[in-house]
Design a protein around this motif. Structure first.
Motif, mmCIF file in Angstrom:
data_model
loop_
_atom_site.group_PDB
_atom_site.id
_atom_site.type_symbol
_atom_site.label_atom_id
_atom_site.label_comp_id
_atom_site.label_asym_id
_atom_site.label_seq_id
_atom_site.Cartn_x
_atom_site.Cartn_y
_atom_site.Cartn_z
ATOM 1 N N GLU A 78 61.112 -38.181 4.534
ATOM 2 C CA GLU A 78 60.417 -36.887 4.561
ATOM 3 C C GLU A 78 60.585 -36.157 3.235
ATOM 4 N N PHE A 79 61.788 -36.215 2.669
ATOM 5 C CA PHE A 79 62.017 -35.564 1.381
ATOM 6 C C PHE A 79 61.229 -36.265 0.282
ATOM 7 N N VAL A 80 61.252 -37.590 0.294
ATOM 8 C CA VAL A 80 60.539 -38.366 -0.721
ATOM 9 C C VAL A 80 59.047 -38.049 -0.700
ATOM 10 N N CYS A 81 58.480 -37.897 0.482
ATOM 11 C CA CYS A 81 57.036 -37.707 0.594
ATOM 12 C C CYS A 81 56.580 -36.271 0.364
ATOM 13 N N ARG A 82 57.443 -35.298 0.596
ATOM 14 C CA ARG A 82 56.973 -33.912 0.502
ATOM 15 C C ARG A 82 57.195 -33.252 -0.858
ATOM 16 N N LEU A 83 58.112 -33.785 -1.677
ATOM 17 C CA LEU A 83 58.401 -33.132 -2.958
ATOM 18 C C LEU A 83 57.171 -33.164 -3.864
ATOM 19 N N ARG A 84 56.923 -32.061 -4.539
ATOM 20 C CA ARG A 84 55.799 -31.967 -5.459
ATOM 21 C C ARG A 84 56.308 -31.661 -6.870
ATOM 22 N N TYR A 86 60.750 -41.387 -10.177
ATOM 23 C CA TYR A 86 62.039 -41.618 -10.822
ATOM 24 C C TYR A 86 63.092 -40.630 -10.319
ATOM 25 N N ILE A 87 62.765 -39.354 -10.293
ATOM 26 C CA ILE A 87 63.716 -38.332 -9.844
ATOM 27 C C ILE A 87 64.141 -38.574 -8.404
ATOM 28 N N LEU A 88 63.181 -38.927 -7.556
ATOM 29 C CA LEU A 88 63.487 -39.155 -6.144
ATOM 30 C C LEU A 88 64.344 -40.396 -5.948
ATOM 31 N N GLY A 89 64.102 -41.427 -6.732
ATOM 32 C CA GLY A 89 64.935 -42.615 -6.633
ATOM 33 C C GLY A 89 66.385 -42.312 -6.956
ATOM 34 N N VAL A 90 66.606 -41.578 -8.038
ATOM 35 C CA VAL A 90 67.966 -41.184 -8.410
ATOM 36 C C VAL A 90 68.582 -40.301 -7.332
ATOM 37 N N GLY A 92 67.647 -46.492 -4.012
ATOM 38 C CA GLY A 92 66.980 -45.636 -4.988
ATOM 39 C C GLY A 92 65.683 -46.239 -5.471
ATOM 40 N N ALA A 93 65.721 -47.533 -5.786
ATOM 41 C CA ALA A 93 64.507 -48.213 -6.239
ATOM 42 C C ALA A 93 63.443 -48.232 -5.147
ATOM 43 N N THR A 94 63.865 -48.409 -3.907
ATOM 44 C CA THR A 94 62.917 -48.418 -2.785
ATOM 45 C C THR A 94 62.258 -47.063 -2.629
ATOM 46 N N ALA A 95 63.040 -45.993 -2.674
ATOM 47 C CA ALA A 95 62.484 -44.639 -2.549
ATOM 48 C C ALA A 95 61.494 -44.350 -3.665
ATOM 49 N N ALA A 96 61.851 -44.741 -4.888
ATOM 50 C CA ALA A 96 60.962 -44.502 -6.026
ATOM 51 C C ALA A 96 59.653 -45.268 -5.870
ATOM 52 N N CYS A 97 59.751 -46.530 -5.464
ATOM 53 C CA CYS A 97 58.544 -47.340 -5.281
ATOM 54 C C CYS A 97 57.670 -46.794 -4.159
ATOM 55 N N ALA A 98 58.305 -46.392 -3.060
ATOM 56 C CA ALA A 98 57.531 -45.850 -1.938
ATOM 57 C C ALA A 98 56.738 -44.628 -2.376
ATOM 58 N N ARG A 99 57.373 -43.801 -3.201
ATOM 59 C CA ARG A 99 56.664 -42.587 -3.656
ATOM 60 C C ARG A 99 55.477 -42.928 -4.552
ATOM 61 N N ASP A 113 69.490 -30.189 -4.117
ATOM 62 C CA ASP A 113 70.324 -29.005 -4.361
ATOM 63 C C ASP A 113 71.773 -29.409 -4.612
ATOM 64 N N PRO A 114 72.103 -29.830 -5.837
ATOM 65 C CA PRO A 114 71.214 -29.929 -6.998
ATOM 66 C C PRO A 114 70.496 -31.280 -7.022
ATOM 67 N N PHE A 115 69.513 -31.400 -7.887
ATOM 68 C CA PHE A 115 68.917 -32.701 -8.131
ATOM 69 C C PHE A 115 69.897 -33.548 -8.930
ATOM 70 N N GLU A 116 70.120 -34.761 -8.465
ATOM 71 C CA GLU A 116 71.116 -35.627 -9.079
ATOM 72 C C GLU A 116 70.747 -36.044 -10.501
ATOM 73 N N VAL A 117 69.474 -35.977 -10.850
ATOM 74 C CA VAL A 117 69.073 -36.320 -12.214
ATOM 75 C C VAL A 117 69.709 -35.371 -13.222
ATOM 76 N N GLU A 118 70.029 -34.157 -12.786
ATOM 77 C CA GLU A 118 70.713 -33.205 -13.664
ATOM 78 C C GLU A 118 72.163 -33.599 -13.906
ATOM 79 N N LEU A 119 72.708 -34.456 -13.056
ATOM 80 C CA LEU A 119 74.113 -34.847 -13.139
ATOM 81 C C LEU A 119 74.289 -36.234 -13.751
ATOM 82 N N ILE A 120 73.221 -36.803 -14.252
ATOM 83 C CA ILE A 120 73.300 -38.102 -14.911
ATOM 84 C C ILE A 120 74.169 -37.997 -16.161
#
Length: 470
Positions: free
Chosen positions: A23-29, A139-143, A172-179, A267-274
């Motif tokens: 649900e999160f993967v599909c709704r983020l804009r 990419y962001i959603l996969g991370v 992570g790769a699956t979520a990114a690909c699905a999106r 909250d937070p997005f993990e990409v910020e913590l890379i």
């Protein structure tokens, strides 16, 4: 909710982790993302492209390229003229991304964040019309998914010897690909549950070609799981959290605040913590390398005047960096002795320090014999280490004693690149340019960098034309 929560999943999958993630993967804009989050993604993508191209000619890279030539398709192996299937391109680019152990990491997943995710969607971008905004979102959603799942998996998963870059990276790769494939919530949930049966990767293979291959396997798994779900393959809604599911088998039975972690999505997005890497070796050596190469130790005597370099570190570091007399560059990246000796002599530790012939250098061998690596008494068990690590207090101590009697001491819990002391965009760009310049035509590095930061404006991301110009 606990890791044995199968009985709490109702017929509507209300508490299914796979569905909640979906649900999160599909709704983020894209417009939901702050400029800080977007910029973090651009710089991490650039860093990963850089390390992929830098590793193009490594032995493991040549092997996966040879494998890729055996399968037909439209997807690009970066830095080459090879076209292959999306799954195999993901495998090849993922292995190349991790070949130098120079790719970024993330503390939540205790592994490498970008190398499983980015190669998966790059491979699909040659097959599908993916807009720039959707590419960045993928990419962001996969991370995000692999890292939040890492919080659920806890230290136990890592401590059991699983390589999280591969196990969690598969999700992570699956979520990114699905999106980027535009899958709906139900199909994305099935893809993530399929991923639970594909997750793999053991730490015994650290110090071999299969260690970087793990990132490629995760990327390939992501493409495979998403494509299988797209054509109708189903999976259990409780594949992640249910009894005999991923968390139960790969972690350990016990309390995990799954609902609390699900509420942390974005909250937070993990990409910020890379955490981008400054050094081309296992991250557990980086605090010691920061001390060694820091400004406080910038002017130091010749290596011939070193009596001893003593590194006190954790049981976790010694478990991973297990090669005290490395036989090749792959093992050297997991040798604290080698890393400290080479860095002291060359005042840097990049891919060049692991090139052919480096292990045969007499000066490195000589200095390695005077490097002592010992367990710190406060971190000599997994339990002690984990308690300090979660508080950011798992400190590495470095002491250099010279024949003159002079002693230099330093300590650090984290290395530069950590969110508490991030690398600047200029430092990341310098690393990128150093990575790509030996492998591409003049000025192509500048063009690739600019193209990456222009991805959101693209109607379609085409890797062969953006990243493949060499």
């Amino acid at each position: 909710m606990t890791s044995r929560a199968c009985s709490n999943v109702d017929a509507n999958n209300v508490l299914s982790v796979s569905r909640s993630f979906a649900e999160f993967v599909c709704r983020l804009r894209y417009e939901d993302l702050s400029e800080k989050v977007r910029t973090a993604a651009y710089s991490a993508i650039a860093d990963t492209i850089g390390v992929i191209l830098a590793a193009r000619d490594e032995p493991v890279s040549i092997c996966v390229q040879r494998h890729a030539r055996g399968e037909q398709g439209q997807s690009t192996v970066l830095g080459t003229d090879i076209k292959t299937s999306a799954a195999v391109a993901a495998l090849a680019n993922g292995a190349m991304a991790h070949a130098h152990d120079y790719d970024d990491s993330n503390y939540s997943m205790l592994g490498h964040a970008s190398s499983p995710v980015l190669p998966a969607i790059l491979a699909l971008a040659d097959e599908l019309p993916i807009s720039g905004e959707e590419f960045i979102l993928g990419y962001i959603l996969g991370v995000e998914i692999e890292s939040k799942l890492g919080l659920m998996a806890t230290f136990v998963h890592n401590a059991r010897g699983w390589h999280t870059t591969s196990t969690l990276g598969t999700f992570g790769a699956t979520a990114a690909c699905a999106r980027v494939m535009g899958l709906d919530v139900e199909t994305t949930a099935h893809a993530l549950s399929i991923a639970a049966s594909l997750a793999c990767g053991i730490r015994q293979n650290f110090g071999s070609m299969t260690k970087p291959l793990h990132a490629g396997i995760a990327a390939k798994n992501g493409v495979t799981a998403a494509k299988l779900a797209q054509v109708g393959v189903t999976a259990s809604p409780a594949a992640i959290e249910g009894e005999e599911g991923f968390l139960d088998l790969f972690n350990a039975p016990g309390d995990v605040d799954i609902e609390g972690i699900l509420n942390m999505l974005g909250d937070p997005f993990e990409v910020e913590l890379i955490v981008p890497k400054q050094y081309s070796c296992c991250a557990l050596a980086h605090p010691a390398l920061d001390i060694l190469l820091g400004e406080e130790n910038e002017i130091r005597p010749s290596h011939q005047e070193v009596k001893e370099i003593r590194c006190e570190t954790s049981i976790h570091a010694l478990n991973l960096m297990r090669y005290h007399a490395p036989r090749d560059d792959l093992e050297a990246r997991f040798s604290i002795e080698y890393c400290l000796a080479a860095a002291y002599l060359d005042r840097e530790l990049g891919p060049a320090q692991f090139a052919p012939g480096q292990l045969d250098r007499s000066d490195i061998k000589d200095l390695m014999s005077r490097v002592s690596v010992v367990l710190h008494p406060d971190q000599d068990t997994k339990e002690k280490f984990e308690k300090l690590y979660v508080k950011g207090e798992a400190v590495t101590h470095l002491t250099i004693t010279y024949t003159s009697g002079e002693v230099f001491k330093g300590e650090a819990a984290v290395a530069k690149g950590d969110p508490s002391m991030p690398l600047s965009i200029d430092e990341i760009r310098k690393k990128f340019e150093n990575c790509v310049s030996p492998h591409i035509r003049s000025n192509a590095g500048h063009q690739i960098w600019e193209s990456i930061f222009s991805i959101p404006a693209m109607d379609r991301v085409v890797p062969a034309t953006i990243f493949g110009k060499i």
